[in-house]
Design an enzyme around this catalytic site. Structure first.
Site, short mmCIF file in Angstrom:
data_model
loop_
_atom_site.label_atom_id
_atom_site.label_comp_id
_atom_site.label_asym_id
_atom_site.label_seq_id
_atom_site.Cartn_x
_atom_site.Cartn_y
_atom_site.Cartn_z
N SER A 79 29.11 26.84 39.82
CA SER A 79 28.43 27.87 40.62
C SER A 79 26.93 27.74 40.55
CB SER A 79 28.86 29.24 40.08
OG SER A 79 27.97 30.23 40.53
N TYR B 120 29.62 35.25 33.51
CA TYR B 120 30.24 34.40 34.54
C TYR B 120 29.55 33.04 34.58
CZ TYR B 120 31.15 32.55 39.22
OH TYR B 120 31.48 31.73 40.26
N1 LIG Z 1 32.74 32.27 46.97
C1 LIG Z 1 31.57 31.94 46.43
O1 LIG Z 1 30.50 32.26 46.96
C2 LIG Z 1 31.53 31.11 45.16
C3 LIG Z 1 30.26 30.72 44.68
C4 LIG Z 1 30.20 29.96 43.52
C5 LIG Z 1 31.35 29.60 42.86
N2 LIG Z 1 32.56 30.01 43.33
C6 LIG Z 1 33.76 29.60 42.58
O2 LIG Z 1 34.66 29.00 43.50
C7 LIG Z 1 36.01 29.27 43.11
C8 LIG Z 1 36.76 29.93 44.26
O3 LIG Z 1 36.09 31.12 44.60
P1 LIG Z 1 36.60 32.11 45.73
O4 LIG Z 1 35.40 32.68 46.36
O5 LIG Z 1 37.64 31.44 46.55
O6 LIG Z 1 37.25 33.25 44.81
P2 LIG Z 1 38.65 34.01 44.95
O7 LIG Z 1 38.60 35.10 43.92
O8 LIG Z 1 38.89 34.39 46.36
O9 LIG Z 1 39.70 32.91 44.54
C9 LIG Z 1 40.09 32.68 43.21
C10 LIG Z 1 41.61 32.78 43.14
O10 LIG Z 1 41.98 32.49 41.81
C11 LIG Z 1 43.01 33.36 41.43
N3 LIG Z 1 42.95 33.54 39.97
C12 LIG Z 1 42.00 34.19 39.26
N4 LIG Z 1 42.30 34.17 37.96
C13 LIG Z 1 43.48 33.48 37.85
C14 LIG Z 1 44.31 33.13 36.76
N5 LIG Z 1 44.03 33.53 35.51
N6 LIG Z 1 45.43 32.42 37.00
C15 LIG Z 1 45.74 32.02 38.25
N7 LIG Z 1 45.00 32.35 39.35
C16 LIG Z 1 43.87 33.07 39.14
C17 LIG Z 1 42.73 34.67 42.16
O11 LIG Z 1 43.91 35.43 42.34
C18 LIG Z 1 42.14 34.17 43.48
O12 LIG Z 1 43.11 34.12 44.49
C19 LIG Z 1 35.92 30.13 41.85
O13 LIG Z 1 36.00 29.29 40.73
C20 LIG Z 1 34.52 30.74 41.95
O14 LIG Z 1 34.01 31.08 40.67
C21 LIG Z 1 32.68 30.75 44.46
#
Ligand SMILES: NC(=O)c1ccc[n+]([C@@H]2O[C@H](COP(=O)([O-])OP(=O)(O)OC[C@H]3O[C@@H](n4cnc5c(N)ncnc54)[C@H](O)[C@@H]3O)[C@@H](O)[C@H]2O)c1
Length: 326
Positions: free
Chosen positions: A128, A153
């Site tokens: 991130s 985080y």
């Molecule tokens: N969306 C953004 O702007 C952004 C920015 C930087 C980093 N990220 C990273 O990208 C990745 C995806 O992000 P996103 O926006 O799609 O988030 P999101 O929360 O929509 O997707 C994450 C998914 O992981 C699942 N999850 C969480 N904990 C879990 C566990 N213990 N076991 C199994 N499943 C689990 C959740 O149910 C969810 O569906 C994440 O690692 C997030 O930290 C996202």
């Protein structure tokens, strides 16, 4: 046929990536624990879009389930593991730190062990932009020091990069970490500002504008993120003398064009066709005033840079939001 494991496939990015790969005909095994951090119905709706593909198989599984992850990885011997499941969100890490340790640290070691024993060709995982903390030097480069995370985080994401490096060193597993910069778009995350703003503006409720609007973000459209992940996953890092024979890499994926928060709100107002009622508030703990990605490595190594403007991207988001919720 290439076989992918996509973790967090019911999440925002995981869903879009799975759909893209399924359309191209590869096999996707996805897992997600469908937790209640935000609206589970939205996660289930995303899943129902994926379930129409014959080459998709879903497991409801938690990242902390060490044994099941190991069995899944050794049974399938995936070509690519794209690890996107995590406890996301900066602000929530102040309320529920243990969720981050469980999913992002314990979960990450389970994925690394799965990759090690399953002999995966390439592990690509989500890091991130928050690892840059309050760094002042812009744009943020992967060469910059990121030893000062200002939220738990961010600390877990930085820890993931270190853990991945160690496994690349010890077991020669090729790993690539992707530092995503504020990803937005259709089927997005209801806890993120652009989603909350849209909901509030449509309902005529006030929106919370933190740091009195004095923030800049490198907003990155979801289709650009998906293309970036696909291209990077095909570029398997090699160990060489230059990198001490450690096949580990980290890239930024951001729009490379930071936008003032107030401009972003104005574009959103235009897409919705309604003005926002703005409540100006101070900065929130853990939040950063600015993000700006240096993407030279991404351009040089995989020939790609995000290209969607916020006008185009937000318009697509608002159209989706209206069709889904109204
Ligand atoms: N969306 C953004 O702007 C952004 C920015 C930087 C980093 N990220 C990273 O990208 C990745 C995806 O992000 P996103 O926006 O799609 O988030 P999101 O929360 O929509 O997707 C994450 C998914 O992981 C699942 N999850 C969480 N904990 C879990 C566990 N213990 N076991 C199994 N499943 C689990 C959740 O149910 C969810 O569906 C994440 O690692 C997030 O930290 C996202």
């Amino acid at each position: 046929m290439l076989k992918y494991l996509i973790t967090g496939c019911a999440g925002f990015i995981g869903f879009h990536l799975s759909q893209d790969i399924l359309k191209k005909g590869s096999m996707v095994i996805g897992f997600d624990n469908l937790n209640y951090y935000y609206d589970v119905d939205l996660k289930k709706s995303r899943l129902s879009q994926l379930n129409v593909y014959k080459n998709f198989k879903f497991h409801q599984l938690d990242l902390t389930d060490q044994q099941s992850i190991l069995e899944l990885c050794t049974h399938h011997n995936f070509d690519y593991v794209i690890h996107l499941a995590a406890q996301a969100g900066v602000r929530y890490s102040l309320e529920n730190p243990h969720a981050y340790v469980d999913s992002n640290l314990v979960g990450f070691i389970n994925i690394l062990e799965g990759c090690r024993h399953g002999k995966v060709k390439h592990l690509v995982y989500a890091s991130s932009s928050s690892v840059y903390g309050a760094n002042q030097k812009i744009p943020f480069s992967t060469q910059d020091n990121v030893d000062h995370p200002i939220s738990l985080y961010a600390a877990t994401k930085k820890a993931n990069e270190l853990m991945a490096y160690t496994y690349s060193h010890l077991y020669k597993i090729p790993t690539t970490g992707l530092r995503f910069f504020t990803v937005y778009g259709p089927w997005g995350r209801p806890d993120m500002a652009y989603f909350l703003f849209t909901k509030a503006i449509i309902k005529g409720k006030p929106i919370k504008v933190f740091n009195h609007g004095k923030m800049k973000r490198d907003f990155t459209y979801i289709d650009d993120i998906v293309e970036g992940i696909v291209r990077v996953s095909e570029k398997i890092p090699q160990g060489s003398e230059l990198n001490n024979n450690v096949p580990a890499k980290v890239y930024n994926i951001g729009n490379n064009q930071p936008v003032e928060l107030m401009t972003f709100i104005e574009v959103l107002e235009n897409c919705i066709g309604k003005k926002a009622i703005k409540e100006f508030l101070p900065m929130q703990p853990g939040d950063v005033p600015m993000t700006y990605a240096d993407i030279d490595d991404l351009i040089n190594d995989v020939g790609f840079s995000p290209r969607t403007s916020i006008e185009e991207g937000l318009d697509k988001f608002v159209q989706w939001y209206k069709s889904f919720y109204l």
